[in-house]
Enzyme design. Structure first.
Site, short mmCIF file in Angstrom:
data_model
loop_
_atom_site.label_atom_id
_atom_site.label_comp_id
_atom_site.label_asym_id
_atom_site.label_seq_id
_atom_site.Cartn_x
_atom_site.Cartn_y
_atom_site.Cartn_z
N ARG A 46 33.68 -17.91 9.60
CA ARG A 46 34.82 -18.32 8.78
C ARG A 46 34.41 -18.29 7.30
NH1 ARG A 46 35.20 -23.35 8.03
NH2 ARG A 46 35.16 -24.03 10.19
N ASP A 170 51.15 -9.56 -7.75
CA ASP A 170 51.21 -8.97 -6.41
C ASP A 170 51.25 -7.45 -6.62
OD1 ASP A 170 52.01 -7.85 -3.98
OD2 ASP A 170 53.27 -9.55 -3.43
N LYS A 195 49.72 -2.99 3.86
CA LYS A 195 50.55 -1.88 3.43
C LYS A 195 49.69 -0.66 3.06
CE LYS A 195 53.49 -5.13 4.15
NZ LYS A 195 54.01 -6.01 3.11
#
Ligand SMILES: *Cc1c(COP(=O)(O)O)cnc(C)c1O
Length: 379
Positions: A46, A170, A195
């Site tokens: 993690r 973004d 994407k």
């Protein structure tokens, strides 16, 4: 090093144990310690995993960033940015943004005491009146989804510096190949890696790239404490995808430009939103801050009829109706009922998401097949 070379080599070294050229998928949760506390930098996956670490080094190099952090999704990366703030803090965000981001801001973080102001950001004036002593962050997305507005990152960086605010950009639609917000003065670049960066529609992942050491410490603490990390297999898939990012983007841009011009000349098409048109309101900004104009286009139909829009996208064969974007295959979507259904109709209307608006993610198939498909669907 140039982008194309960094995409393939940055942060990637032959595996120290075996010499493997490709970064191994370190599918492990934990690491042996010869004596308690003795380790090679990896204790628990993690916190850090070698495959994820290689990806973080590689992708941050593509954004010319000192630091990079990978998350389990784009929204997890956005959520981490919001956790930099305290209850009572205010964020000024573009009003023209990804529907899921809008939902995260208004339905989750407002409940924990953050306040969001949504404003048009096509010019950099007009937000100063929203800034007060509680304002901590400016959130921009450019090009915007789905109306392809362009926000002047350098201009908002100046506003952010003046008022000591964190500017987050973004950069999902542009990808690091077309635009590098940190070079324009942004503090944090956020990506939905899902994407263009992943590029093959097979991974959900998010990323933050930044230069500031203090912010990096805070975000790494959040990443480890909240635990919204990506797995090693996903990190491997994205490392593989990135190796061809430049080639894919070049073809996305080339095909996108041809589709945009073809649509613009079609009698049934009303508006075409694509930043490469000289008539685009912020074409000059797009030209100066982007390397090219990308493969995302949206268009509306003469008469703005929703049934007509549904018929049209249902007739497409090369384009598949689906959420998401940026993969090698062409996709078509209907923002008002799909990606942007979380935004109320009145808000949608204000930002140009009309009933007939169709969003295309132009893939890297042969352009003749893409155009022929649009032609038969529009006939
Ligand atoms: C998809 C997307 C997101 C969210 O990313 P996920 O990987 O789906 O969580 C955020 N911003 C933009 C612009 C996007 O297209």
């Amino acid at each position: 090093m140039k982008f194309e070379t960094k995409a393939i080599h940055a942060g990637i070294e032959p595996d120290s144990a075996t010499g493997a050229i490709m970064t191994p998928i370190y599918q492990t949760s934990t690491y042996a310690q010869p004596r308690p506390g003795e380790h090679k930098g990896y204790e628990y996956s993690r916190t850090l995993n070698p495959t994820r670490h290689a990806l973080e080094k590689n992708l941050s190099a593509l954004e010319n960033a000192k630091h990079g952090l990978a998350f389990g999704s784009g929204l997890a990366a956005i959520d981490a940015c919001m956790r930099l703030l305290d209850p009572g803090d205010e964020v000024i965000s573009t009003n023209d943004l990804y529907g899921g981001t809008y939902r995260l801001f208004t339905k989750v973080h407002e409940r924990y005491g953050l306040k969001f102001h949504f404003a048009g950001m096509q010019n950099s004036g007009g937000i100063e009146n929203l800034i007060n002593e509680n304002t901590k962050m400016i959130w921009v997305e450019t090009p915007t989804n789905p109306t392809m507005n362009i926000i002047d990152i350098a201009a908002f960086a100046e506003v952010a510096k003046k008022h000591k605010l964190i500017l987050v950009a973004d950069n999902t639609f542009a990808s690091p190949f077309l635009q590098n917000p940190l070079d324009l003065g942004a503090d944090i670049v956020m990506h939905s890696v899902t994407k263009y960066i992943g590029g093959h529609s097979d991974v959900i992942m998010g990323f933050l790239a930044l230069n500031d050491d203090v912010l990096r410490e805070k975000l790494a603490f959040i990443q480890n404490s909240v635990g919204a990390v990506c797995g090693p297999m996903d990190a491997f898939l994205v490392l593989r995808g990135i190796k061809t990012l430049h080639l894919r983007m070049e073809r996305h841009c080339e095909n996108g430009a041809k589709v945009a011009h073809w649509l613009k000349a079609h009698p049934k098409v009303d508006k075409v939103h694509w930043p490469g048109f000289e008539s685009h309101p912020n074409h000059a900004v797009a030209k100066s801050q982007m390397r090219d104009f990308g493969g995302m286009i949206s268009f509306s139909l003469v008469g703005d009829n929703i049934d007509q829009a549904f018929d049209l996208i249902s007739k497409m064969r090369v384009f598949t109706i689906a959420e998401s974007l940026g993969g090698v295959e062409s996709l078509a979507g209907h923002p008002a009922t799909m990606t942007h259904s979380a935004i109320p109709k009145e808000e949608r209307a204000k930002i140009g998401i009309t009933d007939s608006l169709i969003r295309l993610s132009v893939g890297i198939e042969h352009i003749d097949d893409i155009i022929a498909d649009l032609e038969q669907a529009l006939s």
